[in-house]
Design an enzyme around this catalytic site. Structure first.
Site, mmCIF file in Angstrom:
data_model
loop_
_atom_site.group_PDB
_atom_site.id
_atom_site.type_symbol
_atom_site.label_atom_id
_atom_site.label_comp_id
_atom_site.label_asym_id
_atom_site.label_seq_id
_atom_site.Cartn_x
_atom_site.Cartn_y
_atom_site.Cartn_z
ATOM 1 N N ASP A 11 0.847 -1.184 0.000
ATOM 2 C CA ASP A 11 0.000 0.000 0.000
ATOM 3 C C ASP A 11 0.882 1.232 0.000
ATOM 4 O O ASP A 11 1.953 1.229 0.615
ATOM 5 C CB ASP A 11 -0.933 0.001 1.225
ATOM 6 C CG ASP A 11 -2.148 0.887 1.010
ATOM 7 O OD1 ASP A 11 -3.253 0.344 0.869
ATOM 8 O OD2 ASP A 11 -1.990 2.127 0.966
ATOM 9 N N LEU A 37 -17.503 -9.135 -1.815
ATOM 10 C CA LEU A 37 -17.590 -9.181 -0.345
ATOM 11 C C LEU A 37 -18.346 -7.977 0.201
ATOM 12 O O LEU A 37 -18.451 -6.936 -0.448
ATOM 13 C CB LEU A 37 -16.200 -9.254 0.294
ATOM 14 C CG LEU A 37 -15.219 -8.078 0.195
ATOM 15 C CD1 LEU A 37 -15.576 -6.921 1.113
ATOM 16 C CD2 LEU A 37 -13.820 -8.553 0.515
ATOM 17 N N CYS A 60 -19.747 1.573 -1.766
ATOM 18 C CA CYS A 60 -20.023 0.872 -3.019
ATOM 19 C C CYS A 60 -21.323 1.284 -3.705
ATOM 20 O O CYS A 60 -21.297 1.804 -4.813
ATOM 21 C CB CYS A 60 -20.011 -0.636 -2.778
ATOM 22 S SG CYS A 60 -18.351 -1.212 -2.418
HETATM 23 P P1 NAD Z 1 -10.073 1.554 0.197
HETATM 24 O O1 NAD Z 1 -10.075 3.019 -0.078
HETATM 25 O O2 NAD Z 1 -10.486 1.048 1.532
HETATM 26 O O3 NAD Z 1 -8.618 0.966 -0.111
HETATM 27 C C1 NAD Z 1 -7.830 1.303 -1.215
HETATM 28 C C2 NAD Z 1 -6.373 1.238 -0.788
HETATM 29 O O4 NAD Z 1 -5.544 1.368 -1.943
HETATM 30 C C3 NAD Z 1 -5.961 2.355 0.175
HETATM 31 O O5 NAD Z 1 -5.381 1.806 1.338
HETATM 32 C C4 NAD Z 1 -4.934 3.168 -0.628
HETATM 33 O O6 NAD Z 1 -3.923 3.732 0.177
HETATM 34 C C5 NAD Z 1 -4.379 2.103 -1.564
HETATM 35 N N1 NAD Z 1 -3.723 2.598 -2.779
HETATM 36 C C6 NAD Z 1 -4.095 3.629 -3.576
HETATM 37 N N2 NAD Z 1 -3.210 3.758 -4.600
HETATM 38 C C7 NAD Z 1 -2.288 2.783 -4.452
HETATM 39 C C8 NAD Z 1 -1.127 2.390 -5.192
HETATM 40 N N3 NAD Z 1 -0.761 3.033 -6.302
HETATM 41 N N4 NAD Z 1 -0.411 1.347 -4.737
HETATM 42 C C9 NAD Z 1 -0.758 0.699 -3.606
HETATM 43 N N5 NAD Z 1 -1.841 1.027 -2.867
HETATM 44 C C10 NAD Z 1 -2.596 2.056 -3.293
HETATM 45 O O7 NAD Z 1 -10.997 0.927 -0.920
HETATM 46 P P2 NAD Z 1 -11.831 -0.437 -0.812
HETATM 47 O O8 NAD Z 1 -13.059 -0.207 -0.044
HETATM 48 O O9 NAD Z 1 -10.915 -1.534 -0.438
HETATM 49 O O10 NAD Z 1 -12.272 -0.606 -2.342
HETATM 50 C C11 NAD Z 1 -11.333 -0.964 -3.340
HETATM 51 C C12 NAD Z 1 -12.083 -1.323 -4.606
HETATM 52 O O11 NAD Z 1 -12.919 -2.462 -4.385
HETATM 53 C C13 NAD Z 1 -13.038 -0.231 -5.098
HETATM 54 O O12 NAD Z 1 -13.062 -0.259 -6.498
HETATM 55 C C14 NAD Z 1 -14.381 -0.655 -4.549
HETATM 56 O O13 NAD Z 1 -15.454 -0.155 -5.315
HETATM 57 C C15 NAD Z 1 -14.280 -2.159 -4.676
HETATM 58 N N6 NAD Z 1 -15.119 -2.902 -3.728
HETATM 59 C C16 NAD Z 1 -15.245 -2.454 -2.442
HETATM 60 C C17 NAD Z 1 -16.015 -3.184 -1.537
HETATM 61 C C18 NAD Z 1 -16.206 -2.683 -0.126
HETATM 62 O O14 NAD Z 1 -17.084 -3.229 0.565
HETATM 63 N N7 NAD Z 1 -15.455 -1.718 0.351
HETATM 64 C C19 NAD Z 1 -16.634 -4.368 -1.954
HETATM 65 C C20 NAD Z 1 -16.450 -4.814 -3.264
HETATM 66 C C21 NAD Z 1 -15.687 -4.068 -4.141
#
Ligand code: NAD
Length: 436
Positions: free
Chosen positions: A30, A152, A262
């Site tokens: 990250d 999830l 989401c």
């Molecule tokens: P989040 O914001 O909690 O996490 C994203 C992470 O990526 C952050 O920790 C950020 O620091 C890191 N990041 C950003 N740029 C980076 C890089 N270049 N290299 C390494 N790390 C980097 O987001 P999330 O809730 O985990 O969601 C991620 C994706 O999954 C989104 O597209 C979301 O729509 C999808 N999604 C989320 C959920 C949910 O319940 N939160 C469920 C299904 C799908």
């Protein structure tokens, strides 16, 4: 298999934990230095049931490591999962610059052939853009791109990842598909349905699924307004509807609207995509409109009960966007709190896990450490997030603590007669209000 997981948020961290649990060697990256430091010290950056144990087991087994540096993490790795955020931009489109940046970094850091797995939720067509980015940043690189959308739910992320309803994998590359089959073999052998398709179908299926879930919630919220006018009970109507397997029970609870990271953004992004593709899809705009209206209706109930909000103390019970998480991104509870504060109320909030995040988002919100302190002296309480803890509230104590014993239930958690018996005026959603 040696794998990398890029982005350790609510999707990336459970993904890394589960992949290590399946026996893979996982390098988790990250860009957030503080998050990596915490994880390396065994401190968890957010609350998610069972995740801490899963991650600890992976680390102790030597199969899960954390790094801030993508170049360290992807050395010798054959598959990399992109789990970075895809937040909405101002116009409701998905902002894909974070995923582009991560793909570029990946291409510049990798030292061998790589299968790049898109786990983030993205509009159909993004995988081709990722492939183009990889090639532009590493013209001599050997890449395959796979879409593997994540289904999830926060609050049950570990259960959902270890026993997903289905694993969806889309790619136009047979070798990459074979790699994915091997990687997920333990789950498929345990009976998890496996769906293989092309890239765009996989990407689109994720947006279609989330928009449909949001549609069900908005349908229930529109029904709530009709039930209120008709003197019917929306919870009973939803139960009767849900008994029909063609409809299903899930996502039919009326309330103050859906929120979180989401559903709101995915409905908007899907609507935007459909317009871009030449199809006007007003139903998707209607989902969002009804959702806003559900919030308005919740706010109006409080206003109606209290007459003037200026100087009134309103206790908001639950601040996370849903129970069992500390995530307050796009939380309806916080939206309601903001509106109450703007209208002149003093708002005091309590949440079992999300208090700190809520305070960081809404500085004027008074956050307290237990539910009864929030209720003390309140002119009205609003149940905004249906944590289990609230189901067992001592309602007589609630009445004694409150200035005016009025409970607006934005999640229909309570039994009307029990609340009435405790001497509290109860104003649920889509069900008749009751007075002692
Ligand atoms: P989040 O914001 O909690 O996490 C994203 C992470 O990526 C952050 O920790 C950020 O620091 C890191 N990041 C950003 N740029 C980076 C890089 N270049 N290299 C390494 N790390 C980097 O987001 P999330 O809730 O985990 O969601 C991620 C994706 O999954 C989104 O597209 C979301 O729509 C999808 N999604 C989320 C959920 C949910 O319940 N939160 C469920 C299904 C799908």
């Amino acid at each position: 298999m040696r794998l990398a997981v890029i982005g350790l948020g609510h999707v990336g961290l459970p993904t890394a934990g589960v992949l290590a649990h399946l026996g893979h060697e996982v390098s988790a990256v990250d860009v957030d230095e503080e998050k990596i430091e915490l994880l390396q010290r065994g401190i968890f950056p957010f609350f998610e049931p069972e995740l801490e144990d899963l991650v600890r087991q992976g680390v102790e087994a030597g199969r899960l490591t954390f790094s801030q540096w993508i170049e360290d993490a992807v050395s010798g790795v054959g598959v990399a999962f992109l789990c970075v955020g895809t937040p909405p931009n101002g116009a409701g489109q998905a902002n894909l610059s974070i995923i582009e940046a991560a793909a570029a970094q990946l291409a510049e850091s990798v030292d061998g052939p790589l299968v790049v797995v898109e786990k983030s939720t993205v509009p159909a067509g993004t995988a081709e853009r990722i492939a183009q980015t990889l090639q532009r940043h590493r013209p001599d690189g050997v890449f395959a791109v796979v879409s593997n959308p994540e289904f999830l739910r926060e609050g049950s992320a570990v259960k959902d990842s270890i026993r997903p309803s289905r694993i969806l994998v889309g790619s136009d590359d047979p070798e990459a598909l074979a790699t994915m089959r091997e990687l997920y073999a333990p789950l498929v052998e345990a009976g998890v349905p496996w769906i293989e398709t092309d890239l765009r179908t996989a990407e689109l299926a994720k947006h279609a699924s989330n928009a449909f879930l949001a549609l069900k919630v908005s349908y229930a919220n529109a029904l709530a307004r009709i039930c209120e006018a008709a003197g019917a009970d929306v919870s009973a109507v939803a139960q009767i509807m849900g008994a029909d397997s063609r409809i299903g029970r899930g996502h039919l609870s009326a309330g103050i609207g859906f929120g979180g990271y989401c559903l709101p953004k995915d409905v908007q992004a899907f609507e935007h995509l459909s317009r871009q593709l030449g199809y006007d899809f007003p139903l998707l705009r209607e989902i969002a409109r009804i959702n806003d209206e559900a919030m308005d209706a919740g706010f109006r109930k409080i206003q109606e009960a209290l007459w003037n909000l200026t100087g009134k103390r309103v206790a908001v019970l639950g601040l996370a966007f849903k129970p069992n998480t500390d995530d307050t991104r796009f939380s309806p509870a916080l939206e309601l709190s903001r509106r109450l504060i703007e209208a002149g109320a003093d708002v005091v909030g309590y949440d079992p896990e999300a208090g700190t995040n809520a305070k960081a988002e809404v500085s004027q919100l008074e956050v307290v450490g237990d539910v009864y302190s929030a209720l003390e002296g309140a002119h009205c309480a609003v149940l905004a997030t249906d944590w289990d803890e609230f189901r067992t509230l001592d309602l007589v104590r609630v009445r004694e603590l409150m200035r005016f014993p009025i409970l607006v239930d934005g999640r229909n958690l309570f039994d009307s007669q029990e609340v009435r018996a405790a001497g509290i005026t109860y104003i649920p959603t889509g069900r008749p209000p009751v007075r002692p």
